[in-house]
Design an enzyme around this catalytic site. Structure first.
Site, PDB file in Angstrom:
ATOM      1  N   GLY B  43      -2.671 -14.221  -6.662  1.00 38.64           N
ATOM      2  CA  GLY B  43      -2.785 -12.772  -6.741  1.00 38.64           C
ATOM      3  C   GLY B  43      -1.639 -12.189  -7.545  1.00 38.64           C
ATOM      4  O   GLY B  43      -0.474 -12.551  -7.352  1.00 38.64           O
ATOM      5  N   GLY B  45      -1.510  -8.605  -8.098  1.00 41.38           N
ATOM      6  CA  GLY B  45      -1.492  -7.156  -7.918  1.00 41.38           C
ATOM      7  C   GLY B  45      -0.037  -6.736  -7.769  1.00 41.38           C
ATOM      8  O   GLY B  45       0.872  -7.477  -8.170  1.00 41.38           O
ATOM      9  N   ALA B  47       1.958  -6.701  -5.208  1.00 33.18           N
ATOM     10  CA  ALA B  47       2.771  -7.640  -4.445  1.00 33.18           C
ATOM     11  C   ALA B  47       2.992  -8.923  -5.244  1.00 33.18           C
ATOM     12  O   ALA B  47       4.126  -9.377  -5.409  1.00 33.18           O
ATOM     13  CB  ALA B  47       2.112  -7.935  -3.103  1.00 33.18           C
ATOM     14  N   SER B 287      -7.900  11.141  -3.886  1.00 35.69           N
ATOM     15  CA  SER B 287      -6.587  10.910  -3.273  1.00 35.69           C
ATOM     16  C   SER B 287      -6.291  11.886  -2.157  1.00 35.69           C
ATOM     17  O   SER B 287      -6.584  13.073  -2.219  1.00 35.69           O
ATOM     18  CB  SER B 287      -5.491  11.015  -4.312  1.00 35.69           C
ATOM     19  OG  SER B 287      -4.240  11.054  -3.662  1.00 35.69           O
ATOM     20  N   ARG B 333      -4.563   9.800   8.540  1.00 39.61           N
ATOM     21  CA  ARG B 333      -5.916   9.508   8.085  1.00 39.61           C
ATOM     22  C   ARG B 333      -6.914   9.281   9.212  1.00 39.61           C
ATOM     23  O   ARG B 333      -8.039   9.748   9.150  1.00 39.61           O
ATOM     24  CB  ARG B 333      -5.869   8.243   7.249  1.00 39.61           C
ATOM     25  CG  ARG B 333      -5.119   8.483   5.998  1.00 39.61           C
ATOM     26  CD  ARG B 333      -5.013   7.254   5.190  1.00 39.61           C
ATOM     27  NE  ARG B 333      -4.473   7.659   3.902  1.00 39.61           N
ATOM     28  CZ  ARG B 333      -4.131   6.827   2.939  1.00 39.61           C
ATOM     29  NH1 ARG B 333      -4.275   5.531   3.123  1.00 39.61           N
ATOM     30  NH2 ARG B 333      -3.673   7.282   1.812  1.00 39.61           N
ATOM     31  N   GLU B 428      -1.024  -6.354   0.944  1.00 38.53           N
ATOM     32  CA  GLU B 428      -2.077  -5.985   1.888  1.00 38.53           C
ATOM     33  C   GLU B 428      -2.643  -7.194   2.624  1.00 38.53           C
ATOM     34  O   GLU B 428      -3.223  -7.054   3.698  1.00 38.53           O
ATOM     35  CB  GLU B 428      -3.193  -5.215   1.146  1.00 38.53           C
ATOM     36  CG  GLU B 428      -4.167  -4.539   2.098  1.00 38.53           C
ATOM     37  CD  GLU B 428      -5.211  -3.664   1.410  1.00 38.53           C
ATOM     38  OE1 GLU B 428      -4.982  -3.242   0.258  1.00 38.53           O
ATOM     39  OE2 GLU B 428      -6.262  -3.406   2.030  1.00 38.53           O
ATOM     40  N   LEU B 444       1.651   0.862  -1.442  1.00 40.54           N
ATOM     41  CA  LEU B 444       2.334   0.514  -2.686  1.00 40.54           C
ATOM     42  C   LEU B 444       3.780   0.158  -2.369  1.00 40.54           C
ATOM     43  O   LEU B 444       4.346  -0.795  -2.894  1.00 40.54           O
ATOM     44  CB  LEU B 444       2.268   1.687  -3.663  1.00 40.54           C
ATOM     45  CG  LEU B 444       0.855   2.172  -4.030  1.00 40.54           C
ATOM     46  CD1 LEU B 444       0.927   3.312  -5.048  1.00 40.54           C
ATOM     47  CD2 LEU B 444       0.012   1.038  -4.598  1.00 40.54           C
TER      48      LEU B 444
HETATM   49  C1  LIG Z   1      -8.793   3.821  -4.408  1.00 37.82           C
HETATM   50  C2  LIG Z   1      -7.507   3.445  -3.741  1.00 37.82           C
HETATM   51  C3  LIG Z   1      -6.399   4.266  -3.821  1.00 37.82           C
HETATM   52  C4  LIG Z   1      -5.206   3.927  -3.209  1.00 37.82           C
HETATM   53  N1  LIG Z   1      -4.142   4.764  -3.317  1.00 37.82           N
HETATM   54  C5  LIG Z   1      -2.972   4.409  -2.745  1.00 37.82           C
HETATM   55  C6  LIG Z   1      -1.827   5.251  -2.877  1.00 37.82           C
HETATM   56  O1  LIG Z   1      -1.874   6.308  -3.497  1.00 37.82           O
HETATM   57  N2  LIG Z   1      -0.673   4.850  -2.309  1.00 37.82           N
HETATM   58  C7  LIG Z   1      -0.570   3.672  -1.618  1.00 37.82           C
HETATM   59  O2  LIG Z   1       0.505   3.356  -1.159  1.00 37.82           O
HETATM   60  N3  LIG Z   1      -1.649   2.850  -1.500  1.00 37.82           N
HETATM   61  C8  LIG Z   1      -2.833   3.187  -2.039  1.00 37.82           C
HETATM   62  N4  LIG Z   1      -3.922   2.355  -1.900  1.00 37.82           N
HETATM   63  C9  LIG Z   1      -3.751   1.032  -1.281  1.00 37.82           C
HETATM   64  C10 LIG Z   1      -3.107   0.066  -2.261  1.00 37.82           C
HETATM   65  O3  LIG Z   1      -3.602   0.300  -3.548  1.00 37.82           O
HETATM   66  C11 LIG Z   1      -3.340  -1.391  -1.932  1.00 37.82           C
HETATM   67  O4  LIG Z   1      -3.120  -1.619  -0.587  1.00 37.82           O
HETATM   68  C12 LIG Z   1      -2.405  -2.273  -2.722  1.00 37.82           C
HETATM   69  O5  LIG Z   1      -2.476  -1.965  -4.084  1.00 37.82           O
HETATM   70  C13 LIG Z   1      -2.678  -3.733  -2.515  1.00 37.82           C
HETATM   71  O6  LIG Z   1      -1.868  -4.485  -3.371  1.00 37.82           O
HETATM   72  P1  LIG Z   1      -1.808  -6.052  -3.269  1.00 37.82           P
HETATM   73  O7  LIG Z   1      -0.870  -6.493  -4.336  1.00 37.82           O
HETATM   74  O8  LIG Z   1      -1.529  -6.468  -1.884  1.00 37.82           O
HETATM   75  O9  LIG Z   1      -3.286  -6.557  -3.591  1.00 37.82           O
HETATM   76  P2  LIG Z   1      -4.297  -6.292  -4.817  1.00 37.82           P
HETATM   77  O10 LIG Z   1      -3.820  -5.293  -5.768  1.00 37.82           O
HETATM   78  O11 LIG Z   1      -5.628  -6.123  -4.199  1.00 37.82           O
HETATM   79  O12 LIG Z   1      -4.260  -7.647  -5.608  1.00 37.82           O
HETATM   80  C14 LIG Z   1      -4.924  -8.789  -5.167  1.00 37.82           C
HETATM   81  C15 LIG Z   1      -4.706  -9.870  -6.180  1.00 37.82           C
HETATM   82  O13 LIG Z   1      -5.172 -11.086  -5.640  1.00 37.82           O
HETATM   83  C16 LIG Z   1      -6.027 -11.737  -6.543  1.00 37.82           C
HETATM   84  N5  LIG Z   1      -6.942 -12.537  -5.727  1.00 37.82           N
HETATM   85  C17 LIG Z   1      -7.620 -12.177  -4.611  1.00 37.82           C
HETATM   86  N6  LIG Z   1      -8.300 -13.226  -4.124  1.00 37.82           N
HETATM   87  C18 LIG Z   1      -8.036 -14.263  -4.946  1.00 37.82           C
HETATM   88  C19 LIG Z   1      -8.453 -15.614  -4.968  1.00 37.82           C
HETATM   89  N7  LIG Z   1      -9.230 -16.140  -4.039  1.00 37.82           N
HETATM   90  N8  LIG Z   1      -8.012 -16.393  -5.990  1.00 37.82           N
HETATM   91  C20 LIG Z   1      -7.182 -15.897  -6.967  1.00 37.82           C
HETATM   92  N9  LIG Z   1      -6.759 -14.631  -6.963  1.00 37.82           N
HETATM   93  C21 LIG Z   1      -7.189 -13.830  -5.964  1.00 37.82           C
HETATM   94  C22 LIG Z   1      -6.634 -10.645  -7.367  1.00 37.82           C
HETATM   95  O14 LIG Z   1      -7.046 -11.161  -8.608  1.00 37.82           O
HETATM   96  C23 LIG Z   1      -5.458  -9.697  -7.497  1.00 37.82           C
HETATM   97  O15 LIG Z   1      -4.617 -10.110  -8.544  1.00 37.82           O
HETATM   98  C24 LIG Z   1      -5.123   2.713  -2.498  1.00 37.82           C
HETATM   99  C25 LIG Z   1      -6.234   1.888  -2.400  1.00 37.82           C
HETATM  100  C26 LIG Z   1      -7.438   2.264  -2.980  1.00 37.82           C
HETATM  101  C27 LIG Z   1      -8.642   1.414  -2.766  1.00 37.82           C
END
Ligand SMILES: Cc1cc2nc3c(=O)[nH]c(=O)nc-3n(C[C@H](O)[C@H](O)[C@H](O)COP(=O)(O)OP(=O)(O)OC[C@H]3O[C@@H](n4cnc5c(N)ncnc54)[C@H](O)[C@@H]3O)c2cc1C
Ligand code: FES
Lengths: 250, 641
Positions: B43, B45, B47, B287, B333, B428, B444
């Site tokens: 992943g 994203g 994180a 938002s 929320r 997440e 975030l």
């Molecule tokens: C529409 C929307 C708006 C939001 N707005 C806000 C906000 O304003 N403020 C806030 O704090 N939070 C907000 N959130 C929540 C926040 O965006 C997420 O919780 C956060 O971005 C998650 O980040 P992450 O790095 O954990 O995962 P993600 O960004 O979901 O990244 C997951 C990564 O894992 C990879 N992956 C997943 N499964 C696999 C697999 N099996 N094999 C290989 N790769 C895989 C994907 O390719 C990706 O790179 C929002 C969420 C949504 C849906």
């Protein structure tokens, strides 16, 4: 507006990079005008699967116009007929009953077709790796308010940084130039003090990489700006050209 | 049963000193030894990209994977509203303690004090880091950083970049990652899906990944594996998450021994665009920042079919302002969502279906002017217009709650390590900081805190012990046997050739989950739904139809595999929701509420993190409990009145 539409889709089908492709015609009946264009493809795919056919491969993820995954030309225009709108945000109320719609992948040598509408856009990542960053290690940053930045400059940087890297600019350019994409990143950094120290290496690195990846040169037709779903301005290309020349003579 | 297996490894000492003292006592890995160690990051994203870049800067070799065609497209890109940090730039009394307290309270006292305090503590560094990377945050005329307020708090601590904060933060992390790819310290595998974890002597030592272009199954070995794979909201089929967001990586970890915590804590976001038809593939969030200046209301008359401009002021019920005068439209929320459902279920909802409420900007436009409103929310208004064909400057938006975020996830200790040695989880995908409800703009913050400032240090607790063991290679027989299992799953999916499309099965799962394990839950429904999910699992494996081949791009195959994991997760969510016989945060059990319909928490019996251990195919999972110790704050009934 809730009248259902009957449409004919002509979709580019191609098994993989090495085989040639062709358009295949699919009638789609009873289309709800509130669907998005990708939901239309979903509905068609469900039908194809049930009939034992191979569904159409296309890229998509956020379906909110921000991830830059979706990439297709619709009736010859990148992302279709509505300005400042990605294919995933294009809704069917923008079409008429009886329309025939052609759907094809981005066409550019630097974006080889992988299957149907899916192309390989990794060249964009490689350009970014050639300088699209500020070299600052984690933990070494000063306080966020240490350097004040004029509001206008921040907005300028933001407007350039809003690029989603979808590749529409390349696809709509007759030279398949990546200038809009590259210049947007350069312009973001040149609007900000953080970007200054590495300005020269950055512009040389990214522009040279763009050439190496086989993207064409910009001849100022402005087609990129016209189809950009995020309204990235061609003024950035001017900034890039100035920076590049300056870097060469420096 | 208070399980001994769940040692949270929270350091001793006062809350304020824990992290600082612990960090400086962490074992170091010498530069020479870092060079020899590989870390796999699943992943990229917020994180994953921030962690991969930071680890590489420190000298580790990183292999990073994502399923999209570029790290820049991770789901994080879609976050809109902003990111919290206790900078107190507005001089409105904010502090690390206040952010900590708001987060603990917002999570309804179901998270760990030490983790949350650390999160608040490093929050300021995140902003500094992002500014230095060139993230174009919104600014004041004087050139300093601007802030806005968000639900559940009374200070202004949210940093933002128009309505595209996630995009700008992710592009910042992606730029740091790109820099490390350029130096060769990170090897990036895009269009790769992790399909299993490889354990060697009980430690996570590698993965099996499927190349999504060629279909090839690949073996990758490492000293440690980090999952940064996001949340599982798509178990509900319709959610605000990106279409590809999935639980597969976390689920494979679960089935290999990592415990899964609080799976039933799923967040329903109050402000989304309502469902418009059968074909709907996802829901779009508006938002939460809109609640700063927008006012939420419904008609005071049941079944009122007048258009909103025909409903006079005195016949409007600003129900949040009425029920929660102190916080008004800015209640957390879970409360805002349930209040909307309550009004709609009682027959006061707006629109043709009655399944929506108004979010009105008329007063804001009158007092601030359209330009200011547009500068703050322009792109959100535009997005609303594109999707609905209506103009929110002229008539109020219509909104309804939708699944948005999952607080539950892989159990991790203070070092962010799961119950499988060498397997870490960040962002997440872990359960760690938000308890039973997450505050806006805190995901975030958590993703970047974990990635930039926590994991790069705490991973040393494990890696420093591994420097003497031989580097595991993919020659180890565990890799072949795990790969074989993956091959068999693919074969099973492709050869089945039943009558049901993956999409139809996913939709069916989503409905069961939404109706029975969504905004409110009760025992009878949960019992019934558990049986339904079990049936669906059988139907899936006997009747799914997956077209195409395994050795090429096959999006249906990818989806089918993910849906099969979602179905199993659904079962565990039902177990969790049944076990938790209290209402807390986003988990609302109809049997446990106060007279005026507020959540009734039960601290005597449920003051724990539930952690589910896989017990085998078709056997209910085992529950382990991590009791929460509150040393600094005293859990009280949350009140936003
Ligand atoms: C529409 C929307 C708006 C939001 N707005 C806000 C906000 O304003 N403020 C806030 O704090 N939070 C907000 N959130 C929540 C926040 O965006 C997420 O919780 C956060 O971005 C998650 O980040 P992450 O790095 O954990 O995962 P993600 O960004 O979901 O990244 C997951 C990564 O894992 C990879 N992956 C997943 N499964 C696999 C697999 N099996 N094999 C290989 N790769 C895989 C994907 O390719 C990706 O790179 C929002 C969420 C949504 C849906
Ligand atoms: S799917 Fe993300 S921009 Fe279209």
């Amino acid at each position: 507006m809730s009248e259902k539409l009957n449409l004919t889709l002509k979709v580019w089908r191609q098994e993989d990079t090495n085989q040639s492709g062709n358009f295949v015609t699919y009638p789609v009946a009873d289309v709800n005008p509130h669907m998005s264009f990708l939901e239309l493809l979903d509905v068609l795919n469900e039908k194809l699967i049930k009939e034992g056919d191979d569904p159409i491969a296309f890229e998509h993820d956020c379906r909110e116009g921000i991830c830059g995954s979706c990439a297709m030309s619709i009736n010859g225009e990148a992302h279709g007929p509505v300005k400042s709108t990605t294919a995933c945000q294009l809704h069917m109320f923008n079409f008429k009953d009886g329309d025939t719609i052609t759907v094809e992948p981005w066409r550019a040598n630097s974006f080889p077709i992988l299957k149907d509408l899916v192309t390989d856009r990794s060249a964009f990542d490689r350009i970014m790796q050639a300088g699209g960053y500020v070299s600052v290690n984690t933990g070494s940053a000063p306080d966020g308010n240490a350097i004040p930045i004029e509001k206008d400059k921040a907005i300028e940087a933001f407007n350039a940084a809003a690029c989603i890297g979808c590749g529409a600019c390349v696809s709509s350019c007759k030279n398949s130039s990546a200038s809009l994409f590259v210049s947007a990143k350069l312009a973001q950094y040149s609007a900000l003090p953080q970007g200054k120290p590495e300005q020269k290496q950055r512009v040389l690195g990214m522009v040279n990489k763009m050439d190496e990846e086989g993207f064409g040169h910009c001849t100022n037709t402005g087609a990129c700006e016209a189809t950009c779903p995020k309204d990235i301005s061609v003024k950035n290309i001017g900034i890039m050209n100035r920076e590049y020349l300056k870097a060469l003579v420096d | 049963m208070n399980s001994k297996i769940l040692d949270s490894k929270i350091p001793s000492g006062s809350l304020e000193r824990k992290w600082t003292d612990y960090r400086s006592s962490l074992p170091l890995v010498s530069p020479a030894n870092k060079q020899k160690q590989n870390v796999i990051m699943i992943g990229t994203g917020l994180a994953g990209a921030s962690a991969a870049a930071s680890l590489a800067e420190m000298g580790y070799n990183v292999k990073a994977f994502c399923f999209q065609d570029s790290p820049r497209r991770a789901h994080s890109i879609a976050a809109q509203g902003g990111i919290n940090a206790a900078k107190n730039y507005q001089n409105d009394g904010d502090s690390i303690y206040r952010l900590f307290y708001d987060t603990i309270k917002g999570g309804d006292y179901r998270s760990r004090e030490a983790n949350v305090y650390r999160l608040a503590e490093v929050s300021g560094n995140i902003i500094d880091q992002c500014v230095a990377q060139g993230v174009p945050f919104a600014r004041e005329y004087g050139g300093t950083l601007d802030n806005r307020s968000f639900g559940g708090v009374q200070v202004s601590r949210t940093f933002y970049a128009r309505g595209q904060t996630g995009q700008q933060l992710l592009l910042g992390a992606y730029s740091a990652l790109s820099r490390q790819i350029n130096t060769g310290k990170v090897e990036m595998f895009t269009k790769h899906e992790m399909v299993d974890i490889v354990l060697v002597d009980g430690h996570a030592k590698g993965i099996i990944a499927r190349n999504l272009v060629t279909g090839e199954l690949e073996k990758h070995a490492a000293s440690a594996v980090v999952l940064a794979t996001g949340g599982y909201s798509n178990v509900y089929y319709l959610s605000t998450n990106a279409m590809g967001s999935n639980v597969t990586a976390a689920w494979k970890a679960y089935k290999r021994g990592a415990m899964f915590s609080n799976p039933c804590f799923t967040q329903i976001h109050p402000t989304c665009i309502p469902v418009s038809g059968e074909y709907q593939s996802k829901l779009t969030l508006m938002s939460e920042s809109l609640r700063n200046d927008g006012r939420i209301w419904v008609s005071k008359n049941k079944g009122d079919s007048r258009s909103p401009d025909q409903i006079p002021e005195e016949e409007r019920d600003y129900y949040l302002e009425r029920r929660y005068p102190a916080f008004g439209n800015l209640v957390p929320r879970d409360i805002a969502s349930r209040a909307a459902k309550e009004r709609c279920d009682a027959g006061y909802g707006a629109g043709e279906t009655g399944q929506s409420v108004y979010l009105d900007f008329k007063d804001a436009i009158d007092t601030m002017g359209q330009d200011t409103v547009s500068a703050r929310y322009g792109n959100l208004f535009e997005m609303y217009g594109k999707i609905t064909g209506e103009n929110p400057y002229k008539s109020p938006m219509r909104i309804y709650p939708a699944v948005h975020y999952t607080m539950g996830g892989l159990w991790v200790d203070y070092n962010l390590m799961t119950t499988v040695p060498g397997l870490f989880s960040i962002g997440e995908s872990n359960f760690s900081d938000h308890g039973a409800n997450r505050l806006g703009a805190s995901a975030l913050m958590q993703g970047l805190a974990d990635g930039y400032f926590v994991l790069p240090y705490t991973i040393g607790t494990y890696l420093s012990k591994e420097i003497n063991s031989d580097m595991v290679s993919t020659e180890d027989s565990a890799f072949d046997s795990t790969l074989k299992e993956s091959e068999e799953t693919i074969e099973k999916l492709l050869s089945n050739q039943g009558n049901r499309t993956v999409e139809s099965l996913h939709k069916e799962l989503g409905l069961i989950m939404w109706n029975n394990c969504g905004m409110s839950r009760n025992q009878e429904d949960l019992d019934k739904a558990l049986k339904e999910v079990d049936e669906l699992k059988k139907t899936f494996w006997s009747d799914v139809k997956v077209p195409g081949r395994s050795d090429s791009i096959n999006k249906e195959l990818e989806k089918a595999w993910r849906v099969s994991d979602f179905i199993e997760l659904g079962e565990v969510m039902m177990h969790d929701a049944s076990d938790r016989k209290e209402s807390c945060g986003a988990h609302f059990r109809e049997e446990y509420q106060t007279e005026d319909g507020e959540a009734l928490r039960n601290d005597e019996e449920y003051n724990y993190v539930s952690s589910w251990e896989y017990a085998g195919e078709n056997v209910p999972p085992n529950l382990h409990k991590e009791i929460l110790n509150f040393e600094t704050v005293t859990p009280t009934q949350r009140s936003y009145k």
